[in-house]
Design a protein around this motif. Structure first.
Motif, PDB file in Angstrom:
ATOM      1  N   LEU A 579       0.831  -1.214   0.000  1.00 42.80           N
ATOM      2  CA  LEU A 579       0.000   0.000   0.000  1.00 42.80           C
ATOM      3  C   LEU A 579       0.856   1.251   0.000  1.00 42.80           C
ATOM      4  O   LEU A 579       0.567   2.230  -0.704  1.00 42.80           O
ATOM      5  CB  LEU A 579      -0.921  -0.009   1.224  1.00 42.80           C
ATOM      6  CG  LEU A 579      -2.277  -0.696   1.076  1.00 42.80           C
ATOM      7  CD1 LEU A 579      -3.002  -0.724   2.400  1.00 42.80           C
ATOM      8  CD2 LEU A 579      -3.136   0.006   0.031  1.00 42.80           C
ATOM      9  N   ASN A 580       1.942   1.227   0.780  1.00 42.35           N
ATOM     10  CA  ASN A 580       2.832   2.393   0.816  1.00 42.35           C
ATOM     11  C   ASN A 580       3.489   2.618  -0.544  1.00 42.35           C
ATOM     12  O   ASN A 580       3.657   3.761  -0.988  1.00 42.35           O
ATOM     13  CB  ASN A 580       3.890   2.205   1.894  1.00 42.35           C
ATOM     14  CG  ASN A 580       3.328   2.389   3.296  1.00 42.35           C
ATOM     15  OD1 ASN A 580       2.359   3.131   3.494  1.00 42.35           O
ATOM     16  ND2 ASN A 580       3.905   1.708   4.266  1.00 42.35           N
ATOM     17  N   ASN A 581       3.875   1.524  -1.227  1.00 40.86           N
ATOM     18  CA  ASN A 581       4.458   1.670  -2.561  1.00 40.86           C
ATOM     19  C   ASN A 581       3.443   2.223  -3.556  1.00 40.86           C
ATOM     20  O   ASN A 581       3.760   3.062  -4.403  1.00 40.86           O
ATOM     21  CB  ASN A 581       4.970   0.314  -3.050  1.00 40.86           C
ATOM     22  CG  ASN A 581       6.201  -0.134  -2.290  1.00 40.86           C
ATOM     23  OD1 ASN A 581       6.922   0.696  -1.737  1.00 40.86           O
ATOM     24  ND2 ASN A 581       6.433  -1.434  -2.223  1.00 40.86           N
ATOM     25  N   LEU A 582       2.188   1.732  -3.444  1.00 41.26           N
ATOM     26  CA  LEU A 582       1.142   2.234  -4.342  1.00 41.26           C
ATOM     27  C   LEU A 582       0.878   3.714  -4.086  1.00 41.26           C
ATOM     28  O   LEU A 582       0.685   4.503  -5.022  1.00 41.26           O
ATOM     29  CB  LEU A 582      -0.145   1.425  -4.134  1.00 41.26           C
ATOM     30  CG  LEU A 582      -1.291   1.732  -5.104  1.00 41.26           C
ATOM     31  CD1 LEU A 582      -0.944   1.267  -6.502  1.00 41.26           C
ATOM     32  CD2 LEU A 582      -2.587   1.059  -4.641  1.00 41.26           C
ATOM     33  N   ILE A 583       0.891   4.096  -2.823  1.00 42.99           N
ATOM     34  CA  ILE A 583       0.680   5.513  -2.477  1.00 42.99           C
ATOM     35  C   ILE A 583       1.828   6.360  -3.009  1.00 42.99           C
ATOM     36  O   ILE A 583       1.619   7.463  -3.530  1.00 42.99           O
ATOM     37  CB  ILE A 583       0.547   5.642  -0.951  1.00 42.99           C
ATOM     38  CG1 ILE A 583      -0.786   5.030  -0.488  1.00 42.99           C
ATOM     39  CG2 ILE A 583       0.643   7.093  -0.517  1.00 42.99           C
ATOM     40  CD1 ILE A 583      -0.871   4.839   0.999  1.00 42.99           C
ATOM     41  N   ALA A 584       3.058   5.838  -2.887  1.00 41.08           N
ATOM     42  CA  ALA A 584       4.205   6.581  -3.409  1.00 41.08           C
ATOM     43  C   ALA A 584       4.101   6.752  -4.922  1.00 41.08           C
ATOM     44  O   ALA A 584       4.420   7.820  -5.469  1.00 41.08           O
ATOM     45  CB  ALA A 584       5.496   5.856  -3.043  1.00 41.08           C
ATOM     46  N   LEU A 585       3.648   5.681  -5.627  1.00 43.80           N
ATOM     47  CA  LEU A 585       3.478   5.781  -7.074  1.00 43.80           C
ATOM     48  C   LEU A 585       2.417   6.817  -7.432  1.00 43.80           C
ATOM     49  O   LEU A 585       2.603   7.644  -8.318  1.00 43.80           O
ATOM     50  CB  LEU A 585       3.103   4.410  -7.649  1.00 43.80           C
ATOM     51  CG  LEU A 585       2.792   4.388  -9.151  1.00 43.80           C
ATOM     52  CD1 LEU A 585       4.009   4.813  -9.959  1.00 43.80           C
ATOM     53  CD2 LEU A 585       2.306   3.009  -9.572  1.00 43.80           C
ATOM     54  N   GLY A 586       1.274   6.763  -6.738  1.00 45.16           N
ATOM     55  CA  GLY A 586       0.217   7.736  -7.008  1.00 45.16           C
ATOM     56  C   GLY A 586       0.671   9.152  -6.755  1.00 45.16           C
ATOM     57  O   GLY A 586       0.358  10.066  -7.520  1.00 45.16           O
ATOM     58  N   ASP A 587       1.442   9.345  -5.688  1.00 49.25           N
ATOM     59  CA  ASP A 587       1.947  10.680  -5.385  1.00 49.25           C
ATOM     60  C   ASP A 587       2.977  11.116  -6.424  1.00 49.25           C
ATOM     61  O   ASP A 587       3.076  12.292  -6.763  1.00 49.25           O
ATOM     62  CB  ASP A 587       2.563  10.670  -3.988  1.00 49.25           C
ATOM     63  CG  ASP A 587       2.888  12.063  -3.503  1.00 49.25           C
ATOM     64  OD1 ASP A 587       1.968  12.881  -3.390  1.00 49.25           O
ATOM     65  OD2 ASP A 587       4.079  12.336  -3.250  1.00 49.25           O
ATOM     66  N   LYS A 588       3.729  10.158  -6.984  1.00 50.73           N
ATOM     67  CA  LYS A 588       4.726  10.485  -7.996  1.00 50.73           C
ATOM     68  C   LYS A 588       4.060  10.851  -9.311  1.00 50.73           C
ATOM     69  O   LYS A 588       4.510  11.730 -10.044  1.00 50.73           O
ATOM     70  CB  LYS A 588       5.652   9.282  -8.177  1.00 50.73           C
ATOM     71  CG  LYS A 588       6.979   9.605  -8.840  1.00 50.73           C
ATOM     72  CD  LYS A 588       7.842   8.362  -8.860  1.00 50.73           C
ATOM     73  CE  LYS A 588       9.222   8.674  -9.382  1.00 50.73           C
ATOM     74  NZ  LYS A 588      10.209   9.003  -8.373  1.00 50.73           N
ATOM     75  N   ILE A 589       2.962  10.141  -9.629  1.00 54.36           N
ATOM     76  CA  ILE A 589       2.230  10.451 -10.859  1.00 54.36           C
ATOM     77  C   ILE A 589       1.616  11.837 -10.781  1.00 54.36           C
ATOM     78  O   ILE A 589       1.724  12.645 -11.706  1.00 54.36           O
ATOM     79  CB  ILE A 589       1.137   9.394 -11.099  1.00 54.36           C
ATOM     80  CG1 ILE A 589       1.776   8.033 -11.395  1.00 54.36           C
ATOM     81  CG2 ILE A 589       0.226   9.798 -12.233  1.00 54.36           C
ATOM     82  CD1 ILE A 589       0.779   6.904 -11.459  1.00 54.36           C
ATOM     83  N   ASP A 590       0.969  12.142  -9.678  1.00 56.23           N
ATOM     84  CA  ASP A 590       0.294  13.433  -9.525  1.00 56.23           C
ATOM     85  C   ASP A 590       0.062  13.654  -8.042  1.00 56.23           C
ATOM     86  O   ASP A 590      -0.618  12.870  -7.388  1.00 56.23           O
ATOM     87  CB  ASP A 590      -1.039  13.427 -10.281  1.00 56.23           C
ATOM     88  CG  ASP A 590      -1.771  14.767 -10.153  1.00 56.23           C
ATOM     89  OD1 ASP A 590      -1.189  15.704  -9.573  1.00 56.23           O
ATOM     90  OD2 ASP A 590      -2.911  14.856 -10.624  1.00 56.23           O
ATOM     91  N   SER A 591       0.643  14.714  -7.492  1.00 51.59           N
ATOM     92  CA  SER A 591       0.484  14.961  -6.062  1.00 51.59           C
ATOM     93  C   SER A 591      -0.964  15.251  -5.685  1.00 51.59           C
ATOM     94  O   SER A 591      -1.328  15.160  -4.517  1.00 51.59           O
ATOM     95  CB  SER A 591       1.375  16.118  -5.616  1.00 51.59           C
ATOM     96  OG  SER A 591       2.719  15.714  -5.652  1.00 51.59           O
ATOM     97  N   PHE A 592      -1.773  15.645  -6.687  1.00 56.43           N
ATOM     98  CA  PHE A 592      -3.195  15.814  -6.394  1.00 56.43           C
ATOM     99  C   PHE A 592      -3.818  14.505  -5.911  1.00 56.43           C
ATOM    100  O   PHE A 592      -4.852  14.510  -5.234  1.00 56.43           O
ATOM    101  CB  PHE A 592      -3.934  16.280  -7.655  1.00 56.43           C
ATOM    102  CG  PHE A 592      -4.193  17.759  -7.652  1.00 56.43           C
ATOM    103  CD1 PHE A 592      -3.608  18.577  -6.721  1.00 56.43           C
ATOM    104  CD2 PHE A 592      -5.048  18.326  -8.595  1.00 56.43           C
ATOM    105  CE1 PHE A 592      -3.851  19.933  -6.724  1.00 56.43           C
ATOM    106  CE2 PHE A 592      -5.296  19.683  -8.603  1.00 56.43           C
ATOM    107  CZ  PHE A 592      -4.691  20.496  -7.665  1.00 56.43           C
ATOM    108  N   ASN A 593      -3.214  13.379  -6.278  1.00 55.07           N
ATOM    109  CA  ASN A 593      -3.761  12.086  -5.862  1.00 55.07           C
ATOM    110  C   ASN A 593      -3.763  11.922  -4.355  1.00 55.07           C
ATOM    111  O   ASN A 593      -4.522  11.110  -3.813  1.00 55.07           O
ATOM    112  CB  ASN A 593      -2.957  10.950  -6.502  1.00 55.07           C
ATOM    113  CG  ASN A 593      -3.184  10.877  -8.004  1.00 55.07           C
ATOM    114  OD1 ASN A 593      -4.234  11.295  -8.502  1.00 55.07           O
ATOM    115  ND2 ASN A 593      -2.211  10.356  -8.727  1.00 55.07           N
TER     116      ASN A 593
END
Length: 879
Positions: A579-593
């Motif tokens: 989950l932490n890796n997925l959150i990091a990916l989402g934040d890397k794609i777009d911080s709005f996530n």
């Protein structure tokens, strides 16, 4: 003491017609200093009243005073404390108990003896004397002794006996027969003496006359004694005869007793044998089921379950004292133990095989889920295993070692199975988020690490461009990740939101179902109390190192709930890092996530805590929520930092600053995301930080602007901020909305005054001089007599500003304002209207001065207010 006694009699009791019989010097128990006297008294008048009186010295100490008196008939108990040893303490039980300590034991004993004698003589109700020596309590008072009750020198109270009613009547009759009985007591006494002598003589003669009858009586007694001797001889012979009968009856009774004892023992022995047979006999069918029963079929499992329960009942039967010493019982217990060991091994081996087989069947279904964002359903696996739940409970209570081994094997195998499923699941989620295929690896997704290793666009610094298209500019809010803002839109964010929600929605039932299965299958407690904490070593081995239980020892409730938590942690150890890796990916794609993730994660944490705040799911999601909140805070901090790093172009006008426009977009998106969200407070705090940053950096840019006037930058941007806050109606930013409106109004007015300046400059200088003369004390109507400010000078200045020149000046002003203002905010007409109003205000001011200082001169301006309105309208329309 004798002197005190005489003093008390004289001063206290004689005036009250009382006689003091005994006295004791006492003090209350525990209060040694306050001495007083207890006195036993009788009244001198009939009827006699007996009292116990407490006397103490006055405060000055020169005389005694009577403090309190109790009637002896109210005394219930006298407790001397000890009848053997000398003890000065004693208690008197009246309406309440009074505890005293005498100055000496002799005084206490004399006082108690006096009380006893007074009780015997005067009271029908007898007082209870406790712990009093029998030597002090005399049965009767000896007659003829001329002594007092206490053995003192007072009158002998013991010699006095109260006459009964018949004696009083006889004395009265006798005294009536003798008239001088009262007047001449001596003569009456002599007569009584003579009559007594006559009576004594008559008694002696009567005795002598009865001697013959006495002899006859003695003879009769001798004959009666002879008869008694004969009867005794007969009774002795009868007793000898009965003695032999008694011996025979004793023998018969003893024989009957032995027979009864034997029967009783046989009945008890039969009862014990029946008890052992009924409770320690296992049916052959049960034995066969335990040894050979089929653990794969439902019918076989049911038979084995019933047999295991029966075996457990036989092993847990409460044996009576002595049963465990019987050889048959020992053999049966050994047989039961062997059956238990054999069946426990067979059950553990079969369940381990079931774990392996079910795991292989489950792994075969992973391929169909590899392209879908769904997790495999373990319900069939759980359903099949729950058939063994009762057998697991039996194993837990009979052989905890094998039960613990099965628990470890289940955790080890299932953790590997779930790790493969969850990693593949998150791999699919990451692919869907990035829009790549698993084969292409465009962003370099390695396994489940979730790190982007491909080339990414660099973070562009903000720069103010002349173009009005804000989407083409580098964004401070949208360009917070490593991708450009043009690649991100609402559809991308909605897609990410759906994927993230689906991930959480798939994980939640998976964890809850597994936790429910663990609780039911391994017979562990849930939802009773908060779980305890465990050491790091216990967590590493599933919490088993802290429980060194023997076979059959159950876990306490708190440890069982710890075991559920530790099993869930070991089985799903990969969920939190994935989950932490997925959150990091989402934040890397777009911080709005991070906004979407904060809302979704908060909702799922809230839901999980409502179900069970101590569950593994609630704890794990809570830990991940901390990471999401940290990313959200970092997003806001980066936004503020990038506001501070903004750079403006020196060659083009500023217009609406990018971070102001993007704050509008951020706020609109955040309001749609956080609608009815549980973590609204986090957004309100972020709003406060962002709006403060916007305010500060707008002013900073305005101060640094060279091409565009400071007032224009402030006016346009704060107007835009006010319009945004008014439209979104964010309750926590009401104060900032009012502040933005005030700043917009102030800078609009400042810009109008500064830009308009003095359009009629010479005329303005002329009237400034007029106002200066008036300020110096010259009356307004006398200003026209000043040489520099006479009517001719005024007409000369007015002629320099015909209507054509005024219109030309206003047209140049309009073009100047148009260059300063941007098209996005559309404030040109607002500013132009404010300048028109300001120009008209100056015109009216000049007309007022002419009317006051040059009355009747007929001097007027060469253009009117209507001309000004026409000029302004014509200029605005022409542009």
């Amino acid at each position: 003491m004798t002197a005190i006694k005489h003093a008390l009699q004289r001063d206290i009791f004689t005036p009250n017609d009382e006689r003091l019989l005994s006295i004791v010097n006492v003090c209350k128990a525990g209060k040694k200093k306050k001495n007083c006297f207890l006195c036993a008294t009788v009244t001198t008048e009939r009827p006699v009243q007996v009292k116990v009186v407490k006397v103490k010295k006055s405060d000055k100490g020169d005389f005694y005073k009577r403090q309190i008196a109790w009637a002896l008939r109210d005394l219930a108990v006298v407790d001397a404390k000890d009848a053997i040893k000398e003890n000065p303490e004693f208690d008197l039980h009246f309406e309440k108990i009074y505890k005293w300590v005498a100055s000496s034991t002799a005084e206490k004993n004399a006082f108690i003896s006096c009380i006893w004698k007074l009780n015997q003589r005067y009271l029908r109700k007898k007082i209870d004397f406790v712990n009093v020596s029998s030597q002090l309590l005399e049965e009767s008072v000896p007659s003829g002794e001329n002594q007092s009750v206490t053995g003192g020198d007072e009158e002998a109270v013991d010699e006095y006996q109260e006459l009964n009613a018949r004696e009083e009547q006889d004395i009265e009759i006798m005294m009536e027969g003798c008239e001088y009985a009262i007047s001449n007591a001596e003569a009456f006494a002599e007569r009584l003496s003579r009559e007594l002598q006559v009576l004594d003589g008559a008694n002696i003669q009567s005795i002598m006359a009865s001697e013959k009858q006495v002899n006859i009586l003695m003879n009769l007694l001798d004959e009666a004694l002879k008869e008694v001797d004969q009867i005794e001889l007969k009774l002795s012979s009868y007793e000898e005869m009965l003695q032999s009968v008694k011996e025979q009856m004793d023998q018969i009774s003893e024989s009957n007793h032995l027979i009864h004892l034997s029967n009783t023992n046989n009945v008890k022995l039969l009862s014990e044998i029946e008890f052992l047979v009924n409770h320690m006999d296992l049916a052959k069918g049960h034995i066969k089921a335990l040894q050979e029963g089929d653990l794969a079929s439902s019918r076989g499992i049911e038979a084995c379950t019933n047999a295991a329960d029966a075996l457990l009942q036989c092993m847990n039967v409460a044996l009576r004292p002595g049963h465990d010493m019987l050889l048959a019982v020992k053999q049966q217990q050994q047989r039961f133990s062997d059956l238990r060991e054999h069946f426990a091994r067979r059950l553990a081996s079969h369940l381990n095989n079931v774990f392996v087989q079910q795991g292989h069947d489950q792994s075969s279904t992973l391929a169909q889920h590899s392209v879908e964002l769904t997790l495999p359903n373990h319900h069939p696996f759980h359903r099949d295993l729950l058939r063994y739940a009762k057998l697991m409970e039996w194993l837990k209570s009979t052989d905890y070692g094998k039960y613990e081994g099965l628990t470890k094997n289940y955790m080890d195998y299932l953790s590997r199975l779930y790790e493969r499923e969850i990693k593949d699941f998150f791999e699919v989620a990451k692919i869907k988020m990035t829009g790549t295929t698993k084969e292409s690896k465009k962003f370099g997704l390695h396994g489940s690490s979730g790190k982007l290793t491909g080339s990414t666009s660099s973070l562009n610094k903000l720069s103010v461009q002349s173009s009005g298209n804000r989407r083409s500019q580098s964004s401070s809010l949208l360009d917070m990740g490593n991708m450009s803002a043009s690649d991100l839109d609402v559809a991308d964010r909605t897609k990410f939101d759906k994927i993230f929600e689906q991930v959480l929605s798939e994980l939640e039932p998976l964890c809850l179902a597994e936790q429910d299965f663990i609780s039911k299958f391994f017979k562990l407690q849930q939802h009773q109390s908060m779980p305890g904490t465990m050491t790091e070593a216990e967590e590493l081995d599933g919490g088993t190192s802290s429980r060194q239980h023997n076979a059959g020892t159950p876990l306490p409730v708190s440890s069982e709930k710890d075991m559920i938590r530790q099993m869930m942690i070991k089985i799903f150890r990969c969920i939190e890092p994935e989950l932490n890796n997925l959150i990091a990916l989402g934040d890397k794609i777009d911080s709005f996530n991070s906004l979407y993730m904060l809302v979704k994660m908060s909702h799922h944490v809230w839901t999980a805590q409502n179900v069970d705040p101590a569950s593994f799911l609630s704890t794990t999601l809570g830990n991940v929520l901390v990471t999401v909140k940290r990313n959200f805070d970092k997003c806001i901090s980066n936004q503020i930092r990038q506001m501070e790093e903004v750079k403006i172009s020196k060659k083009s006008k500023v217009g609406i600053l990018p971070f102001v426009a993007e704050f509008e977009e951020f706020a609109g998106l955040a309001e749609s995301i956080f609608k009815n969200a549980e973590r609204r407070g986090d957004l309100d705090k972020a709003y406060t930080k962002l709006i403060r940053g916007v305010f500060v950096n707008v002013e900073k840019v305005a101060n640094e602007s060279q091409k565009t006037p400071r007032d224009v930058v402030m006016m346009e941007n704060f107007h835009h901020i006010f319009a945004t806050l008014s439209r979104l109606k964010i309750s926590c930013l009401e104060a900032e909305k009012k502040e933005a409106k005030q700043k917009y109004t102030d800078h609009l007015q400042s810009y109008v005054i500064y830009s308009l300046g003095q359009p009629l400059e010479k005329l303005n200088h002329f009237f400034e001089g007029v106002e200066a003369r008036v300020a110096q004390g010259i009356r307004e109507e006398e200003v026209s007599y000043q040489l520099a400010f006479n009517k001719q000078e005024l007409r000369k200045v007015i002629k320099e500003y015909p209507g054509k020149e005024v219109k030309k000046g206003l047209d140049n002003l309009y073009k100047k304002v148009d260059k300063h203002l941007c098209e996005e905010e559309n404030l040109l007409q607002v500013v132009w209207h404010s300048m028109q109003d300001e120009f008209i205000r100056q015109y009216k001011h000049f007309e007022g001065l002419i009317a006051r200082c040059y009355p009747g001169s007929g001097v007027t301006m060469e253009f009117t207010i209507q001309d000004i309105l026409d000029y302004c309208s014509s200029i605005a329309q022409s542009h």
